[in-house]
Design a protein around this motif. Structure first.
Motif, short mmCIF file in Angstrom:
data_model
loop_
_atom_site.label_atom_id
_atom_site.label_comp_id
_atom_site.label_asym_id
_atom_site.label_seq_id
_atom_site.Cartn_x
_atom_site.Cartn_y
_atom_site.Cartn_z
N GLU A 73 0.82 -1.21 0.00
CA GLU A 73 0.00 0.00 0.00
C GLU A 73 0.86 1.26 0.00
O GLU A 73 0.60 2.21 -0.75
CB GLU A 73 -0.93 0.00 1.22
N SER A 74 1.88 1.28 0.85
CA SER A 74 2.77 2.45 0.91
C SER A 74 3.51 2.65 -0.41
O SER A 74 3.63 3.77 -0.91
CB SER A 74 3.79 2.27 2.04
N ALA A 75 4.01 1.55 -0.96
CA ALA A 75 4.76 1.63 -2.21
C ALA A 75 3.88 2.15 -3.34
O ALA A 75 4.30 3.03 -4.11
CB ALA A 75 5.32 0.26 -2.57
N LEU A 76 2.66 1.66 -3.44
CA LEU A 76 1.76 2.08 -4.53
C LEU A 76 1.42 3.56 -4.42
O LEU A 76 1.40 4.28 -5.43
CB LEU A 76 0.49 1.23 -4.50
N ALA A 77 1.16 4.03 -3.19
CA ALA A 77 0.81 5.45 -3.00
C ALA A 77 1.96 6.35 -3.45
O ALA A 77 1.75 7.36 -4.14
CB ALA A 77 0.48 5.71 -1.54
N LEU A 78 3.19 6.00 -3.09
CA LEU A 78 4.35 6.83 -3.46
C LEU A 78 4.61 6.78 -4.96
O LEU A 78 4.94 7.81 -5.57
CB LEU A 78 5.58 6.36 -2.69
N ILE A 79 4.46 5.62 -5.56
CA ILE A 79 4.73 5.48 -7.00
C ILE A 79 3.72 6.27 -7.82
O ILE A 79 4.07 7.01 -8.74
CB ILE A 79 4.74 4.00 -7.41
N VAL A 80 2.43 6.13 -7.48
CA VAL A 80 1.39 6.87 -8.20
C VAL A 80 1.58 8.37 -8.02
O VAL A 80 1.47 9.15 -8.97
CB VAL A 80 -0.02 6.44 -7.71
N GLY A 81 1.90 8.79 -6.79
CA GLY A 81 2.10 10.21 -6.53
C GLY A 81 3.30 10.80 -7.24
O GLY A 81 3.34 12.00 -7.49
N SER A 82 4.28 9.97 -7.56
CA SER A 82 5.51 10.49 -8.18
C SER A 82 5.30 11.00 -9.60
O SER A 82 6.09 11.81 -10.09
CB SER A 82 6.59 9.40 -8.19
N ALA A 141 4.73 12.88 -4.94
CA ALA A 141 4.90 13.96 -5.91
C ALA A 141 6.20 14.73 -5.64
O ALA A 141 6.95 15.05 -6.56
CB ALA A 141 3.70 14.91 -5.86
N VAL A 142 6.45 15.03 -4.36
CA VAL A 142 7.69 15.72 -4.00
C VAL A 142 8.90 14.84 -4.31
O VAL A 142 9.91 15.30 -4.84
CB VAL A 142 7.68 16.13 -2.51
N PHE A 148 13.78 13.57 -9.95
CA PHE A 148 14.05 13.95 -11.34
C PHE A 148 15.21 14.94 -11.40
O PHE A 148 16.09 14.83 -12.27
CB PHE A 148 12.82 14.58 -11.98
N ILE A 149 15.23 15.91 -10.48
CA ILE A 149 16.25 16.96 -10.49
C ILE A 149 17.63 16.43 -10.10
O ILE A 149 18.63 16.77 -10.72
CB ILE A 149 15.85 18.10 -9.53
N SER A 150 17.68 15.59 -9.07
CA SER A 150 19.00 15.19 -8.57
C SER A 150 19.01 13.79 -7.96
O SER A 150 19.91 13.48 -7.16
CB SER A 150 19.50 16.20 -7.53
N HIS A 151 18.04 12.95 -8.31
CA HIS A 151 17.95 11.59 -7.76
C HIS A 151 17.85 11.63 -6.25
O HIS A 151 18.39 10.76 -5.55
CB HIS A 151 19.15 10.75 -8.19
N ALA A 152 17.15 12.64 -5.71
CA ALA A 152 17.08 12.84 -4.26
C ALA A 152 15.66 12.71 -3.74
O ALA A 152 15.17 13.59 -3.03
CB ALA A 152 17.66 14.21 -3.89
N GLY A 153 15.00 11.63 -4.06
CA GLY A 153 13.62 11.44 -3.61
C GLY A 153 13.49 10.80 -2.25
O GLY A 153 12.38 10.65 -1.73
#
Length: 251
Positions: A73-82, A141-142, A148-153
């Motif tokens: 559940e946590s993984a899916l939420a973060l992936i969709v939000g990204s 999303a953040v 994307f900018i610096s591989h710093a997610g």
């Protein structure tokens, strides 16, 4: 263009090993540390273009030891939000000056240390209740944008995952699958924007064994190496490189 000099390899090899260590055993949070270091000697686009295929290789290498130990559940939420975060990063990259990205990478590097300091002071704690799925979308999303900018997610994803009550291994496994997916999503816009080149491909090919070794070492160190020591070294490194990038971008 990447010049394959002694200076390049003196910085790139330890940077990639350090990223692999983080990917393999320490929640992926410090994996982006390679980007600020490479951005000291390369154009920011070349730095992130070189690192993405290596990070993808690290993701695949790290999937096996943590297979199916993540929180779905946590993984899916973060992936969709990204996804919207990656789209915003794509739009910004298409018209921004390279110095803007040097500045952003530097700010993110220093900000990462600030985030860890705030967490150490107890201002960010594990929530007594699970955050809603919408919080995962926002964090995703953040994470998508900063990745994307610096591989710093790592930091925004960690804020959300701290509320999920995961074990150390569950946290590690979830970050592995999340950034495996995010890095796959970034590959197409990177290619469309011309971030990849023959030189980044060649450098990545040369450094691929180093990336695999770093992940292997990280898995081995997951329980053996004190986490505090690993991140203390990371923080010092990021403060220095981040400050240098900010200075260079402004001068």
């Amino acid at each position: 263009m990447i010049e394959f000099s002694i200076t390049f390899f003196a910085l790139a090899v330890p940077a990639v090993i350090f990223a692999g260590l983080s990917k393999g055993g320490f929640g992926s949070g410090a994996a982006f540390a390679a980007t600020p270091l490479l951005a000291l000697i390369l154009d920011p686009g070349a730095a992130i273009g070189l690192m993405l295929p290596l990070l993808m290789l690290m993701d695949v290498t790290a999937l096996r030891p943590y297979w199916r130990q993540w929180d779905n559940e946590s993984a899916l939420a973060l992936i969709v939000g990204s996804v919207p975060g990656i789209l915003i990063g794509t739009l910004l990259y298409s018209f921004a000056d390279p110095d803007v990205f040097r500045f952003l990478i530097g700010v993110i590097a220093v900000g990462f240390v600030g985030f860890q300091g705030v967490k150490a002071l107890g201002w960010i704690r594990k929530s007594e209740r699970l955050l809603p799925r919408s919080a995962g979308w926002i964090a995703g999303a953040v994470a998508g944008f900063t990745s994307f900018i610096s591989h710093a997610g790592g930091p925004p994803a960690a804020v959300y995952l701290l509320s999920r009550g995961l074990t150390k291994t569950g946290f590690q496994a979830t970050t592995v699958i999340v950034f495996w997916a995010i890095n796959l999503l970034k590959f197409i816009p990177y290619a469309a924007l011309g971030i990849f080149s023959y030189h980044t491909f060649l450098a990545g090919l040369i450094l691929a064994p180093v990336a695999v070794f770093g992940v292997w070492l990280g898995v081995k160190c997951h329980r053996a190496l004190p986490e505090r020591l690993f991140f203390a070294l990371t923080y010092v490194f990021l403060i220095i490189t981040g400050a240098k990038l900010i200075y260079d971008s402004l001068t």
